[in-house]
Enzyme design. Sequence first.
Site, short mmCIF file in Angstrom:
data_model
loop_
_atom_site.label_atom_id
_atom_site.label_comp_id
_atom_site.label_asym_id
_atom_site.label_seq_id
_atom_site.Cartn_x
_atom_site.Cartn_y
_atom_site.Cartn_z
N TYR A 162 41.49 74.09 25.41
CA TYR A 162 40.49 72.90 25.43
C TYR A 162 39.16 73.15 26.14
O TYR A 162 38.71 74.56 26.19
CB TYR A 162 40.56 72.40 26.56
N LYS A 174 41.16 79.84 26.82
CA LYS A 174 41.01 78.82 28.09
C LYS A 174 42.02 77.70 27.56
O LYS A 174 41.65 76.91 27.11
CB LYS A 174 39.61 78.22 27.13
N GLU A 184 35.61 85.49 38.90
CA GLU A 184 35.46 84.55 38.37
C GLU A 184 35.80 83.07 40.09
O GLU A 184 36.39 83.45 40.62
CB GLU A 184 35.53 84.05 37.36
N LEU A 186 37.16 84.15 32.21
CA LEU A 186 36.39 83.56 30.66
C LEU A 186 35.56 84.01 29.97
O LEU A 186 34.44 84.36 30.53
CB LEU A 186 36.81 81.89 31.06
#
Length: 287
Positions: A33, A151, A183, A207
């Site tokens: 996505y 992702k 993260e 990411l």
Amino acid sequence: MTRTVYVNGAYVPEDEAKISVFDRGFLMADGVYEVTSVLDGKLIDFAGHAKRLERSLGELDMPHPACLPDLLDIHRELVRRNDITDGLVYLQITRGAPADRDFTFPDPATTEPTVVLFTQNKPGLADSPVAKTGIKVISIEDQRWARRDIKTVQLLFPSMGKMMAKAAGADDAWMVEDGAVTEGTSNNAYIIKNNTIITRHLGNEILHGITRAAVLRFAKEAQMKVEERSFTIKEALQADEAFITSASMFVMPVVEIDGATIGAGTPGPVAARLREIYLDESRKVAV
Ligand code: PMP
């Protein structure tokens, strides 16, 4: 107002949109996505999101949908049809719906990928009052899979992390692996010490944020010092400032980690400046 969404080539009212129960996104989280923000009716950093999408598809050997080259037109058409001034466009591509449930990938010659896009209306997205007060985070162990650079729609652990934060009276969680911060649940994490911006280096562990890339580029252009390396929660607690970045939050100050205030406990000057630069520069080149 009923939203118009995009499903496999057609613009349809949201309550008429249909996906097969055999879709591999639904059964196996076999999908990728992107989320692109919209400010003043224009897409922010669209080229970056389109490029990362191609990479995610490639890393998973997922067939590229026929509409891939038209994604900008589809984004714009959805923004237009839903009258979005400020908001988000969500895009998801899955490996499609084969005739039955099976662990092996279906033959791309017979199973088309599923493509879904929808908008989320967020008036005043860039003027969030939270940016003036900052957010609180807790630290949790990173229990996601090892390919966080792709992702994918497998967002269960990040979702659990957000709930852990909520239960602790915080806004988000920073995930920690082998003692180092990876993260946030849906954002990249940064600290600032002596005017140096420190954020984890790229790799499979995080990411590769599109906002991260832009913010680091603007920071370097503004002669700020940037160090891409791991940092610990202990180091973060001694930092002058902390912040996160993502396509929907832009640059958002972090003022508390695990109940301890960072710096003065209010958003610091560097994060505030980076937010301003990012929004100004990104708006200029929005499409
Ligand atoms: N890390 C994770 C785990 C995320 O989910 C996101 C947002 N999708 C980000 C970082 C930020 O990426 P971007 O700036 O491209 O929104």
